[in-house]
Motif scaffolding. Sequence first.
Motif, short mmCIF file in Angstrom:
data_model
loop_
_atom_site.label_atom_id
_atom_site.label_comp_id
_atom_site.label_asym_id
_atom_site.label_seq_id
_atom_site.Cartn_x
_atom_site.Cartn_y
_atom_site.Cartn_z
N LEU A 95 80.27 86.50 165.95
CA LEU A 95 81.21 87.26 165.12
C LEU A 95 80.63 87.37 163.71
N VAL A 96 80.64 88.58 163.20
CA VAL A 96 80.09 88.86 161.88
C VAL A 96 81.18 89.47 161.02
N ARG A 97 81.33 88.92 159.82
CA ARG A 97 82.33 89.48 158.91
C ARG A 97 81.86 90.85 158.42
N ARG A 98 82.75 91.80 158.37
CA ARG A 98 82.36 93.14 157.91
C ARG A 98 82.52 93.19 156.39
N ASN A 99 81.39 93.22 155.68
CA ASN A 99 81.49 93.45 154.24
C ASN A 99 80.37 94.39 153.84
N SER A 100 80.31 94.71 152.58
CA SER A 100 79.39 95.78 152.19
C SER A 100 77.92 95.39 152.32
N SER A 101 77.59 94.09 152.24
CA SER A 101 76.17 93.76 152.27
C SER A 101 75.66 93.42 153.69
N THR A 102 76.55 92.92 154.56
CA THR A 102 76.18 92.51 155.92
C THR A 102 74.82 91.78 155.95
N VAL A 103 74.75 90.68 155.20
CA VAL A 103 73.51 89.90 155.13
C VAL A 103 73.33 89.10 156.43
N ARG A 104 72.22 89.32 157.09
CA ARG A 104 71.97 88.59 158.34
C ARG A 104 70.53 88.11 158.42
N THR A 105 69.95 87.80 157.28
CA THR A 105 68.53 87.47 157.28
C THR A 105 68.19 86.26 158.13
#
Length: 347
Positions: free
Chosen positions: A43-53
């Motif tokens: 699950l990934v929070r939806r925000n403007s940066s969507t950092v997933r490095t």
Amino acid sequence: MESKQFPNESTRNKSALITGITGQDGSYLAELLLEKGYTVHGLVRRNSSTVRTRLDHLYHNAEIYNRRMFLHYADLDDITTIRRILTRSKPDEVYHLAGQSHVGASFEIPETTCQFTAMGTLKLLEILRDLEKRPRMLHISSSEIFGRPDDSPQNELTPMRPVTPYGIAKAFATQMVTLYRESFELFACNAICYNHESPRRGESFVTRKITKAAAAISLGIQDHLTLGSIETQRDWGYAADYVEGMWRMLQQDSADDYILATGESHRVEDFLAASFEAVKLDWRDYLRQDKAFMRPSEVSRLVGNADKAREKLGWTATTRLPELARRMVEHDLSRLTSKPNENERFL
Ligand SMILES: C[C@H]1O[C@H](OP(=O)(O)OP(=O)(O)OC[C@H]2O[C@@H](n3cnc4c(=O)[nH]c(N)nc43)[C@H](O)[C@@H]2O)[C@@H](O)[C@@H](O)C1=O
């Protein structure tokens, strides 16, 4: 990177869903489960940066990218979406790692902390309770639930006496997990984790702030480091060990709570000394202190007794402070001296 797919039922391996997959622990756990052949939903929070490095390296493996790792947008309070994802992905195991995890910030945003860390956990438990096929569930609890305990080291029976908004939210979530296990027969475990660090640790936590500064100062990029109290003590372990312990908890015949800790207590000053020692500098020449980084209330005497995890899970912490600090400094040195690339932009 995002995928809304669900694997074909007939080719399905053991599968897991991780809340907080983009964090330090989530990324180590995803790696561990993929290595074991799991299909992993995150699950990934939806925000403007969507950092997933922290997950980018996993996407270089085409087999994983195409067939075994699926990211889904969902905030912890969006129960309709989480229910839909759980119903469609039908995981065997759920690892609940998400939440507002910064203790200092919890004094500034207590409502948000309770909304995600406390109520987010209860909402997830409620969804799991209603599912036809209930997955096993792991909740990442925290040594912060003990606050200022009478006894040290703490074990699974030590009374909770939290003294921070974060600790109070975690105590609520931990007790809810126990209640759902005992009253609704949910296979639900609390991993009561003491501090666990790594090169993937967020830069606002004290260890990574120190190792990054030691590396930057040794390279002449930074000239000082500003901290709050350096007298406070913590039981610091290596994050990759802790996710291994979480996985082992869900492989047992029955659900239970376990402490994950090294059993050693060190001051922030000791972490400073080990980190600056790794770059052959004396931290005293570079430290400034600012009340802004001090907390209205601090925990004390937090050190964990992980005997139960050792006896029942065969788990022990492999890495201790000097080695942990050295590895983190080395990582920060190599990051600062290598060319920036796409993946590192957000680190
Ligand atoms: C187990 C527990 O572990 C973590 O929480 P934490 O122990 O609060 O970790 P920290 O790295 O923010 O602080 C450690 C100590 O270091 C002191 N300190 C001094 N100067 C700065 C400073 O400048 N920044 C920070 N962050 N801390 C500082 C600060 O006052 C505290 O005494 C989370 O993973 C949490 O989610 C969790 O569950």
